[in-house]
Design a protein around this motif. Structure first.
Motif: not given
Length: 318
Positions: A141, A189, A191, A194, A207
């Motif tokens: 994350t 990262s 995230s 994503t 994702t």
């Protein structure tokens, strides 16, 4: 059988184990953190979970745990045993070491930062076991790091060493929750990838793993997103190796699950950027989500060793 309790507390789940002196996981368990119930309830769940592990050890291993190690996210005062702050869990100034010791029959308790504790496990028992100097980076994350030196993790003067995710790699770039702009974790990262891939492909359910699959399939949009992340990560890593001169870079977390889709271009990008620096070996982490538990167990055994050394006893971990 002599053992310690190991707890790895995350934002969504807790992983726990009873760990033998040789690092063997004698018993494992998981439980939801349930942070939606509030900080006090989370702390209560941690204490209850630890007590259940102690009881299991007494029943099945013939004696209570000798010590406990717990890894928690956020800002941690390891020396004082206080979980100072964790945004995801909503707590401040929790005397975690004292609370756990009291609940577990006054056994010694070691408290550690989640990433540094995972790095301890990975460094001694995983991909860094043959490296005297390493940097462990889980790409999840967010991004944080653990600086390994001769089998130990450097916490820094104020407990925040290794926060490479907040090194600015794109000045004036994307706003970060830390108050800066252009931080590494906003670009490299899991995230961040994503979000970038969702924007590029128009699928709000996509994702980082989907992006990696699209890269392997030759999708030019995915290739651009992925390369941007790799370039940012390489910039951050070259800053780190310039300062720290690690022998090994250990990359873990969700993004590393892409395997050579990540590691082949990353090794090339780092090699292109170094000038006078020595190029480290870049390898994937091998312990997966067991690293935190194993590291917490090592914290507990180390605490017992230090106590034995201070008292002159040879019986604590024998």
């Amino acid at each position: 059988m002599r053992h310690v309790i190991a707890l790895d507390v995350g934002g969504t789940g807790m992983k726990a184990a009873l760990v033998g002196a040789d690092g063997t996981l004698l018993h494992q368990a998981r439980r939801a953190t349930e942070r939606e119930r509030g900080a006090d309830a989370v702390v209560g769940s941690i204490l209850d979970f630890a007590a259940e592990l102690r009881a299991w050890g007494e029943e099945h291993l013939g004696e209570p745990a000798l010590a406990a190690g717990v890894a928690v996210p956020g800002v941690v005062d390891e020396a004082a045993g206080i979980a100072l702050f964790a945004a995801n869990l909503g707590w401040r100034d929790v005397p975690m070491r004292a609370l756990l010791s009291e609940r577990l029959g006054a056994i010694p308790v070691a408290l550690g930062h989640d990433v540094r504790t995972g790095g301890l496990g990975e460094g001694r028992l995983g991909a860094g076991r043959d490296a005297d100097r390493f940097l462990f980076l889980p790409l999840g994350t967010g991004i944080a790091g653990a600086i390994g030196i001769d089998g130990h993790i450097e916490p820094g003067a104020h407990g925040s060493a290794g926060e490479i995710g907040h090194v600015v790699v794109r000045p004036g770039g994307i706003d970060c929750g830390c108050g800066q702009r252009g931080c590494l974790e906003r670009y490299a990262s899991a995230s961040a990838v994503t979000l970038a891939w969702q924007d590029a492909c128009g699928d709000t359910a996509a994702t980082a793993a989907d992006c990696a699959k699209a890269v392997d399939a030759g999708d030019p949009r995915a290739v651009r997103v992925w390369q941007d992340a790799v370039d940012a990560l390489a910039d951050g890593l070259v800053m780190a190796l310039t300062l720290l001169d690690p022998r090994t870079l250990i990359i873990g977390g969700g993004l590393a699950e892409a395997g050579e889709t990540l590691f082949t271009p990353l090794r090339a990008a780092v090699a292109e950027r170094v000038t006078f620096q020595s190029l480290p070996t870049i390898v994937p982490a091998v312990l997966g989500d067991s690293a935190g538990c194993l590291g917490a167990g090592l914290l507990a055994w180390d605490l017992l060793d230090h106590t034995a050394a201070a008292t002159g006893s040879s019986e604590v971990t024998a």
